[in-house]
Design an enzyme around this catalytic site. Structure first.
Site, PDB file in Angstrom:
ATOM      1  N   LEU A  31      30.632  42.684  37.160  1.00  8.82           N
ATOM      2  CA  LEU A  31      29.772  42.122  38.196  1.00  8.82           C
ATOM      3  C   LEU A  31      30.384  42.242  39.584  1.00  8.82           C
ATOM      4  O   LEU A  31      29.667  42.404  40.572  1.00  8.82           O
ATOM      5  CB  LEU A  31      29.488  40.638  37.908  1.00  8.82           C
ATOM      6  CG  LEU A  31      28.732  40.316  36.621  1.00  8.82           C
ATOM      7  CD1 LEU A  31      28.588  38.813  36.475  1.00  8.82           C
ATOM      8  CD2 LEU A  31      27.375  40.983  36.605  1.00  8.82           C
TER       9      LEU A  31
ATOM     10  N   THR B 184      35.103  40.064  37.590  1.00 11.59           N
ATOM     11  CA  THR B 184      34.118  39.216  36.933  1.00 11.59           C
ATOM     12  C   THR B 184      33.188  40.105  36.116  1.00 11.59           C
ATOM     13  O   THR B 184      32.748  41.153  36.592  1.00 11.59           O
ATOM     14  CB  THR B 184      33.313  38.414  37.967  1.00 11.59           C
ATOM     15  OG1 THR B 184      34.222  37.661  38.776  1.00 11.59           O
ATOM     16  CG2 THR B 184      32.353  37.463  37.287  1.00 11.59           C
TER      17      THR B 184
ATOM     18  N   GLY C 210      37.838  41.446  43.081  1.00 12.18           N
ATOM     19  CA  GLY C 210      38.507  40.963  44.281  1.00 12.18           C
ATOM     20  C   GLY C 210      39.997  40.981  44.094  1.00 12.18           C
ATOM     21  O   GLY C 210      40.524  41.564  43.138  1.00 12.18           O
TER      22      GLY C 210
ATOM     23  N   PHE D  96      42.036  38.743  43.158  1.00 10.83           N
ATOM     24  CA  PHE D  96      42.653  37.990  42.075  1.00 10.83           C
ATOM     25  C   PHE D  96      42.013  38.282  40.724  1.00 10.83           C
ATOM     26  O   PHE D  96      42.245  37.577  39.751  1.00 10.83           O
ATOM     27  CB  PHE D  96      42.602  36.480  42.355  1.00 10.83           C
ATOM     28  CG  PHE D  96      41.217  35.960  42.597  1.00 10.83           C
ATOM     29  CD1 PHE D  96      40.438  35.481  41.566  1.00 10.83           C
ATOM     30  CD2 PHE D  96      40.692  35.924  43.875  1.00 10.83           C
ATOM     31  CE1 PHE D  96      39.171  34.985  41.794  1.00 10.83           C
ATOM     32  CE2 PHE D  96      39.425  35.430  44.118  1.00 10.83           C
ATOM     33  CZ  PHE D  96      38.656  34.959  43.068  1.00 10.83           C
ATOM     34  N   GLY D  97      41.184  39.320  40.621  1.00 11.36           N
ATOM     35  CA  GLY D  97      40.647  39.687  39.324  1.00 11.36           C
ATOM     36  C   GLY D  97      39.219  40.188  39.411  1.00 11.36           C
ATOM     37  O   GLY D  97      38.681  40.408  40.498  1.00 11.36           O
TER      38      GLY D  97
ATOM     39  N   ASP E 131      32.221  25.065  49.766  1.00  9.55           N
ATOM     40  CA  ASP E 131      31.724  26.410  50.095  1.00  9.55           C
ATOM     41  C   ASP E 131      30.211  26.500  49.930  1.00  9.55           C
ATOM     42  O   ASP E 131      29.676  27.491  49.421  1.00  9.55           O
ATOM     43  CB  ASP E 131      32.420  27.443  49.213  1.00  9.55           C
ATOM     44  CG  ASP E 131      32.402  28.838  49.842  1.00  9.55           C
ATOM     45  OD1 ASP E 131      32.039  28.948  51.030  1.00  9.55           O
ATOM     46  OD2 ASP E 131      32.736  29.810  49.145  1.00  9.55           O
TER      47      ASP E 131
END
Length: 684
Positions: free
Chosen positions: A52, A60, A55, A57-58, A181
């Protein structure tokens, strides 16, 4: 093109070098296929469908849970760009702590976190967080879609959004969690029930940002700096500058979100410089202007401090703490400025492309019914009193069959299917129920939402609590299954096409029907009459003076409306009355079964005097609509059998006859028109 996320979780096109919202330099993600490929299994149960987003840090992934009847879910990988065992251990520890807090959040308008597991991929250990997949569309996508169609969000729309979201914020704040957020791309409109869902909480993203920040400081020997999370323009200054967050920080972001939805402009264009310039771009009531102004006050002390205070200003109230959908986790206290509590992380399916279906959004004024929309109490009950049984459909209600082992898996004690938790009789009952549903072509999640609403109405003491597999809940599980069977009985008369689309009807379908029927010189009011008589014949217990389109049953109303439109197009439910040459009167006859109706149109001229006479039984209703939809009906769902008067405009007049009688009804309808006859202008 997959979105690229900065350390704060802001989505960007994958060719960006700097974040579009915070300006951070984006990670360089290799273009080679280093992620988990489609079809691969993780944790011996999750089959990856596709990526999906990715970024710093990993990544999705959209996946299916093979242990839960291939139910779709989202896997959030945590692979921070850190070096060394100690740094990785610290990152994992921070991530697990934040995920543990998120796991305690249980609310129907927050994607549920299922588990945290480890898996080896390409020789490296990976952490994955599993959460429910929400099918719907972000408010950002909805706003853009509306703009492209020439209209936007109204005051009624955003007021409803506030009423439905404030109970969610009240819940998470009571848990000591601040979202941090809130923005249009972190709010989703769930397709199945039309409720706003709060996604992409800041906690896990804060963990990732903190890890990266600590790493940069340790490498470059930089002084300590507060790691701040939030979108420019949406987050208040104390959050962006000092990392301080409180409940009123979320209220600020929510008000900024409302202004963006109303105007289509970014908050920097609305709140920078002259903070009151947004007033020139909106047409709102003084009450809502005052509420938004206070939520957006640059002085934190002057903002509303609790969700209850905002709700009270709107004229509503929140449910008592004992009536909340889910109680806050025990032992988790409110946050202080120096200790930032997280909430959740989620990926908006609006970025998935063909997987996401359009969500249902209805301004109250477009509800095709007679009567007002939701009252405040109904909105709050819908927002805070319903806990959906999607897990039940996927986990307990469907047949208790186990997925076939994958070729790469070996059969051992850890992969043997678990022993059945229900009696053989209950398993057979659930299997028969699921077979009925599949034979009728009805979506499992949609049926679940219908059953839940009825179940909780019948058993209000169960509100907010899920049924367990324990023997003590066996009678309630039987009651749930019985309600499901009753719904299947009621949905069976619908056409197979209509049943297959339940849960998928959108505001676009509503507008398309209006356009189609208008091309036939018929108004949506007439189509609504034909729909209502069929709907209430099939579902007589449904309330007649409440807005239903934002409820699961509203999908059924839309399905019936689609059927009635087909009947109108086919000519079985619509006929044109034309006067024979040299005559100014005409009579038509017909028969109607229970729940049937027929519409007639006749082209008439201003200042003509007409007389309409209906001969039928007492349970037949008559409506007469002028050509202009904004003009009041001459008769609407009336037991009166005649009307006469002088016409005030030219065009196609509509006459709708519907039957509420239990059997077949015969009727005769006569229409006479004449010029220059002196009669009172008012209806006789």
């Amino acid at each position: 093109m997959k979105p690229l996320f900065c350390s704060q979780g802001h989505d960007n096109p994958d060719d960006n070098r700097f974040c579009r919202l915070c300006g951070e330099m984006l990670p360089i993600v290799p273009r080679s296929p280093v992620g988990v490929t489609a079809g691969q299994m993780l944790g011996l149960r999750y089959r990856v469908l596709h990526e999906l987003g990715h970024g710093g840090f990993g990544r999705t992934y959209l996946a299916e849970d093979t242990n839960r009847f291939h139910e779709r879910c989202v896997l959030k990988e945590f692979a921070p760009q850190v070096q060394g065992t100690e740094a990785l251990h610290k990152a994992e520890e921070l991530f697990e702590r934040e995920a543990g807090i998120l796991y305690k959040l249980q609310h129907p308008q927050i994607p549920r976190f299922r588990e945290l597991f480890q898996a080896d991929w390409q020789g490296k250990r990976r952490l994955f967080l599993v959460q429910d997949y929400v099918e719907g569309e972000t408010y950002q996508a909805l706003q853009r879609s509306r703009q492209n169609q020439g209209y936007g969000f109204t005051e009624a729309d955003v007021t409803q959004l506030l009423l439905q979201l404030l109970p969610v914020l009240d819940y998470i704040h009571a848990c000591g969690v601040i979202h941090r957020d809130i923005s249009p791309d972190n709010l989703m409109l769930r397709t199945v029930d039309g409720l706003p869902i709060l996604i992409d909480f800041g906690g896990v993203k804060q963990a990732a940002a903190e890890v990266n920040s600590q790493l940069r400081r340790s490498v470059a020997a930089l002084p300590a700096k507060v790691t701040c999370l939030g979108k420019v323009g949406y987050a208040p200054s104390e959050q962006m500058d000092r990392g301080e967050v409180f409940p009123h920080s979320d209220f600020y972001a929510l008000a900024a979100t409302v202004l963006v939805l109303l105007t289509g402009k970014e908050p920097q264009d609305l709140l920078a410089g002259n903070r009151r310039q947004w007033l020139k771009l909106v047409n709102l009531s003084p009450k809502l202007i005052a509420i938004l102004s206070r939520m957006l006050d640059p002085d934190p002390a002057k903002r509303y401090q609790t969700a209850q205070a905002v709700m009270a200003a709107l004229g509503g109230s929140l449910p008592a703490s004992d009536d909340r959908a889910t109680q806050p986790p025990r032992g988790h206290q409110s946050s202080a400025a120096s200790e930032l509590y997280p909430a959740t992380v989620a990926v908006a399916p609006a970025q998935v492309g063909h997987i996401t279906q359009a969500a249902t959004v209805y301004p109250p004024a477009t509800r095709p019914q007679r009567g007002s929309g939701f009252g405040t109490i109904a909105l709050l009950l819908l927002a805070a009193g319903t806990v959906w049984f999607t897990w039940w459909i996927a986990h307990d209600w469907q047949p208790l069959k186990q997925p076939k082992p994958q070729p790469s898996q070996t059969t051992n004690a850890s992969t043997k299917p678990p022993a059945p938790r229900f009696s053989q009789a209950e398993q057979k009952r659930k299997q028969a129920l699921d077979q009925r549903r599949e034979a009728l072509g009805i979506d499992a999640v949609f049926l679940s939402s219908l059953v839940n609403e009825t179940f909780y109405d019948k058993y209000p003491d169960r509100s907010g609590r899920q049924l367990t597999a324990d023997a003590a809940d066996a009678p309630l599980r039987a009651a749930w299954d019985q309600i499901a069977n009753q719904w299947l009985d009621q949905l069976k008369p619908l056409s197979s096409e209509a049943r297959s689309r339940l849960g998928q009807y959108t505001d676009a379908d509503l507008k398309a029907r209006q356009a189609d029927v208008n091309r036939l010189n018929l108004s949506s009011r007439a189509l609504n009459d034909l729909t209502d008589v069929r709907f209430f014949e099939l579902f007589p217990d449904q309330p007649r003076n409440q807005s239903i389109l934002n409820k699961p049953i509203g999908q059924v109303w839309q399905a019936i409306a689609a059927e009635q439109l087909n009947a109108v197009k086919a000519g079985t439910a619509l006929e044109t009355i034309k006067f024979p040459e040299g005559r100014f009167s005409q009579q038509v006859s017909g028969t109607l079964k229970a729940g049937e109706g027929k519409a007639y149109i006749a082209e008439l001229t201003k200042d003509q005097v007409i007389q309409i006479q209906l001969q039928a039984n007492q349970e037949t209703r008559l409506s007469i609509y002028p050509p202009t939809s904004k003009a009041a009906a001459l008769l609407e769902d009336s037991a009166k059998t005649s009307w006469s008067g002088k016409l005030t405009e030219s065009g196609f007049y509509e006459i709708v006859v519907v039957s509420n009688a239990p059997g077949t009804t015969s009727y005769d309808l006569s229409l006479a028109a004449a010029d220059n006859i002196s009669v009172p202008d008012a209806a006789q």
